[in-house]
Structures are given as C-alpha cells and as structure tokens.
Design a protein around this motif. Sequence first.
Motif, PDB file in Angstrom:
ATOM      1  N   THR A  72       0.831  -1.210   0.000  1.00 29.63           N
ATOM      2  CA  THR A  72       0.000   0.000   0.000  1.00 29.63           C
ATOM      3  C   THR A  72       0.863   1.256   0.000  1.00 29.63           C
ATOM      4  OG1 THR A  72      -1.701  -1.184   1.241  1.00 29.63           O
ATOM      5  CG2 THR A  72      -1.838   1.216   1.201  1.00 29.63           C
ATOM      6  N   THR A  73       1.934   1.227   0.811  1.00 28.55           N
ATOM      7  CA  THR A  73       2.846   2.373   0.866  1.00 28.55           C
ATOM      8  C   THR A  73       3.529   2.588  -0.468  1.00 28.55           C
ATOM      9  OG1 THR A  73       3.258   1.915   3.208  1.00 28.55           O
ATOM     10  CG2 THR A  73       4.806   3.377   2.071  1.00 28.55           C
ATOM     11  N   GLY A  74       3.960   1.491  -1.100  1.00 30.56           N
ATOM     12  CA  GLY A  74       4.624   1.595  -2.402  1.00 30.56           C
ATOM     13  C   GLY A  74       3.683   2.137  -3.473  1.00 30.56           C
ATOM     14  N   GLN A  75       2.437   1.686  -3.440  1.00 25.73           N
ATOM     15  CA  GLN A  75       1.458   2.173  -4.408  1.00 25.73           C
ATOM     16  C   GLN A  75       1.156   3.653  -4.196  1.00 25.73           C
ATOM     17  OE1 GLN A  75      -1.918  -0.399  -3.942  1.00 25.73           O
ATOM     18  NE2 GLN A  75      -1.005  -2.103  -5.093  1.00 25.73           N
ATOM     19  N   GLN A  76       1.121   4.053  -2.921  1.00 26.30           N
ATOM     20  CA  GLN A  76       0.859   5.460  -2.610  1.00 26.30           C
ATOM     21  C   GLN A  76       1.993   6.351  -3.129  1.00 26.30           C
ATOM     22  OE1 GLN A  76      -1.953   6.663  -1.210  1.00 26.30           O
ATOM     23  NE2 GLN A  76      -1.144   8.725  -1.608  1.00 26.30           N
ATOM     24  N   ARG A  77       3.232   5.877  -2.938  1.00 21.55           N
ATOM     25  CA  ARG A  77       4.372   6.644  -3.423  1.00 21.55           C
ATOM     26  C   ARG A  77       4.356   6.734  -4.944  1.00 21.55           C
ATOM     27  NH1 ARG A  77       9.327   4.206   0.295  1.00 21.55           N
ATOM     28  NH2 ARG A  77       8.712   5.242   2.265  1.00 21.55           N
ATOM     29  N   LYS A  78       4.021   5.623  -5.590  1.00 23.86           N
ATOM     30  CA  LYS A  78       3.959   5.612  -7.051  1.00 23.86           C
ATOM     31  C   LYS A  78       2.870   6.559  -7.547  1.00 23.86           C
ATOM     32  CE  LYS A  78       3.594   2.483 -10.991  1.00 23.86           C
ATOM     33  NZ  LYS A  78       3.398   1.056 -11.409  1.00 23.86           N
ATOM     34  N   PHE A  79       1.739   6.560  -6.867  1.00 26.22           N
ATOM     35  CA  PHE A  79       0.641   7.457  -7.223  1.00 26.22           C
ATOM     36  C   PHE A  79       1.045   8.915  -7.043  1.00 26.22           C
ATOM     37  CE2 PHE A  79      -3.139   9.900  -5.942  1.00 26.22           C
ATOM     38  CZ  PHE A  79      -3.917   9.726  -7.075  1.00 26.22           C
ATOM     39  N   ASN A  80       1.757   9.207  -5.935  1.00 25.12           N
ATOM     40  CA  ASN A  80       2.210  10.576  -5.675  1.00 25.12           C
ATOM     41  C   ASN A  80       3.193  11.043  -6.741  1.00 25.12           C
ATOM     42  OD1 ASN A  80       0.641  10.707  -3.365  1.00 25.12           O
ATOM     43  ND2 ASN A  80       2.317  10.116  -1.986  1.00 25.12           N
ATOM     44  N   LYS A  81       4.065  10.124  -7.181  1.00 25.16           N
ATOM     45  CA  LYS A  81       5.028  10.480  -8.227  1.00 25.16           C
ATOM     46  C   LYS A  81       4.324  10.790  -9.534  1.00 25.16           C
ATOM     47  CE  LYS A  81       9.058   7.945  -6.455  1.00 25.16           C
ATOM     48  NZ  LYS A  81      10.015   6.842  -6.717  1.00 25.16           N
ATOM     49  N   ILE A  82       3.285  10.020  -9.842  1.00 21.16           N
ATOM     50  CA  ILE A  82       2.525  10.261 -11.076  1.00 21.16           C
ATOM     51  C   ILE A  82       1.834  11.622 -11.024  1.00 21.16           C
ATOM     52  CG2 ILE A  82       0.555   9.479 -12.452  1.00 21.16           C
ATOM     53  CD1 ILE A  82       1.291   6.614 -11.657  1.00 21.16           C
TER      54      ILE A  82
ATOM     55  N   LEU B 182       2.744  14.163  -9.199  1.00 19.60           N
ATOM     56  CA  LEU B 182       3.793  15.186  -9.262  1.00 19.60           C
ATOM     57  C   LEU B 182       4.266  15.391 -10.693  1.00 19.60           C
ATOM     58  CD1 LEU B 182       5.645  17.107  -7.713  1.00 19.60           C
ATOM     59  CD2 LEU B 182       7.254  15.212  -7.414  1.00 19.60           C
ATOM     60  N   LEU B 183       4.419  14.304 -11.434  1.00 18.08           N
ATOM     61  CA  LEU B 183       4.846  14.397 -12.830  1.00 18.08           C
ATOM     62  C   LEU B 183       3.812  15.144 -13.673  1.00 18.08           C
ATOM     63  CD1 LEU B 183       6.847  13.624 -15.068  1.00 18.08           C
ATOM     64  CD2 LEU B 183       5.600  11.456 -15.322  1.00 18.08           C
ATOM     65  N   ILE B 184       2.546  14.845 -13.449  1.00 20.83           N
ATOM     66  CA  ILE B 184       1.473  15.529 -14.187  1.00 20.83           C
ATOM     67  C   ILE B 184       1.489  17.031 -13.891  1.00 20.83           C
ATOM     68  CG2 ILE B 184      -1.034  15.762 -14.414  1.00 20.83           C
ATOM     69  CD1 ILE B 184      -1.221  12.744 -13.904  1.00 20.83           C
ATOM     70  N   LEU B 185       1.658  17.373 -12.621  1.00 18.45           N
ATOM     71  CA  LEU B 185       1.711  18.788 -12.239  1.00 18.45           C
ATOM     72  C   LEU B 185       2.914  19.482 -12.871  1.00 18.45           C
ATOM     73  CD1 LEU B 185       0.728  18.598  -8.452  1.00 18.45           C
ATOM     74  CD2 LEU B 185      -0.648  19.485 -10.339  1.00 18.45           C
ATOM     75  N   GLU B 186       4.054  18.800 -12.904  1.00 18.30           N
ATOM     76  CA  GLU B 186       5.249  19.390 -13.511  1.00 18.30           C
ATOM     77  C   GLU B 186       5.042  19.632 -14.999  1.00 18.30           C
ATOM     78  OE1 GLU B 186       8.329  16.650 -12.551  1.00 18.30           O
ATOM     79  OE2 GLU B 186       8.720  17.532 -10.570  1.00 18.30           O
ATOM     80  N   ILE B 187       4.380  18.696 -15.684  1.00 15.85           N
ATOM     81  CA  ILE B 187       4.104  18.858 -17.115  1.00 15.85           C
ATOM     82  C   ILE B 187       3.168  20.035 -17.345  1.00 15.85           C
ATOM     83  CG2 ILE B 187       2.995  17.787 -19.119  1.00 15.85           C
ATOM     84  CD1 ILE B 187       4.004  15.081 -18.070  1.00 15.85           C
ATOM     85  N   ILE B 188       2.138  20.149 -16.488  1.00 19.12           N
ATOM     86  CA  ILE B 188       1.189  21.266 -16.618  1.00 19.12           C
ATOM     87  C   ILE B 188       1.895  22.599 -16.401  1.00 19.12           C
ATOM     88  CG2 ILE B 188      -0.841  22.359 -15.586  1.00 19.12           C
ATOM     89  CD1 ILE B 188      -1.891  19.551 -14.977  1.00 19.12           C
TER      90      ILE B 188
END
Length: 282
Positions: A3-13, A15-21
């Motif tokens: 669950t922790t790993g999935q949460q981190r992966k979700f947060n990275k995604i 963050l990446l979307i926000l950086e692209i925007i």
Amino acid sequence: MNTTGQQRKFNKIILLILEIILLFYAITLIYPFVWMLINSLKSNKEFFQDIWSLPEQWAWKNYADAWESARIGRFFFNSIWMTAVGTFTSVMSAAMPAYVLAKYKFKGSNAVYGLAIVGFLIPSIGTFGPWYMLMQQLSLFNPAGVLIGYTGGIGFYMLVLYSFFKGISWEYAEAAFMDGAGHFRVFFSIMLPLVRGGLVAVATFALIGIWNDYFQPLILLQSEHQYTIAVGLSYLVEAQKYSADYTVLFAAMWIAVLPILLVYMVMQEKLINGFTMGGIKG
C-alpha cells in the motif's frame, strides 16, 4: 508495504502531471517574448509574408530605428531617472513609518496601523476623482506630481518592512543610545542595515511597479518630452496603426521589457526570500 509503495507511485505520477502542466504554462508565458524577439529582427516585408518564420536576415537596424526615430531612447531615459528617484522615495517613505510603528509606542499607533490595513479595502479607482482634483489644484501635472504619487508611505511596503523591524531586538538601539547616538542615527546607521533583506525586496518590487506604471504618467505628464517608456509605447502603438511598421514596434517593446526581465532574473531569489522572511518574522 504494498500500500505504501502504491501510494508513493501514485504521488510520483501526480507530481509528474503537475510538472508537465506547469512546464506547459511556463512555455505559454515565454513564447510571446520569443515570438516578439524573432519578429523584431525581420524586415516589414518578411513579417507580413510569414509571422511565424525565422528572419532571413537579422535586421538589428530595427532597434536603432526604435531608439532614435521612434524616440524610445528619450522615453527610456525618462523612465530610468524617474524609476530611480521614485524607488528611493517610495522605499524610504515606507521604511520611516514602519520603523516608528514597530519600535515606538504612542497614542494612535494602532489606529495608524489599522488605517494601513483598511487602505487595502479601498479600490484605487474610487480615489481617482479626489486625487485628480488635488493634483490639479496643486499644479502637479508634471514629473514632480508623478514622483509624489509614489511616496505613499502607509501601504503595502510599510506593512512588509513593519514585520522586519518587529523582528529586530531593541537592544541594538539601546546600546547606540547609551553611546550618544540620536534617533536618526539609530535608524539610518543601525536599523536600516539590519533590514537589508526587506529593503531589497521592497525596492525590487517598487522598481518593477514604477517602471511599468502607465496610469499616473499618462494623466500627469503633459509634454511628450516627459513621457515614460510605458506612455511612449502606447503612443507608438497608435502611430504604428497608420505606418504599419510593426517590426520597429516589437523592437521598442523589447527595449522596454528587457531591463525589467534582467532585474527580475537577478533579484528574484532575494525578492522571494525577502517577503518570506518578513512574513515569518511578522
């Protein structure tokens, strides 16, 4: 753990979307300046043939024409000296009341501070009528009137510097008083250097605002020889509607905007840190 790993992966995604925007948003802000620079280096014929292409020959002559023929040079130097004087007077007229309100207790000090806060609630357009009549009665339709308008004193700059002065120990002043220093000596020699970060931030903010100011110079400057670059550009835009010499207009715009871009690029870190530190101290 999963669950922790999935949460981190979700947060990275996310963050990446926000950086692209934000990257796309930054490009939309930068691109107009690049487009203006490219077209300022074209001939008029090239510009009307294709506004998106690169220039076949770099027409640096457009900048010389903008400086001399379009009189941008005169407007530029008018803005230089008015911005320098206006920045100094606006910062000092804010620093003095900020220091007094932060370090001296007297009857009505809270009322003055409250008045500065209330001032933010009054739309500037609501004071245009009385301001215009006052300038007219005092015969201040000239550069002096514009510069007086920049010495607001009690306003946003004062509130920023107030928070800086509040964070300084009064022991520095007491030690200076014991050595025979007066109030003015303490203010100029001790207190002002201690709020250098706030002064730089406020001065940078004032410099950008005064350089870009259009309203006051438009109303108060009566002679073309007195126009600042903001007012001069507006008249140049009107003139180009008939001559259609847009490449010279773009060159003039770049001459107007380049100093502010350089100032902001050099001072942006100090500007942000200054306001942040002031907010923390306050």
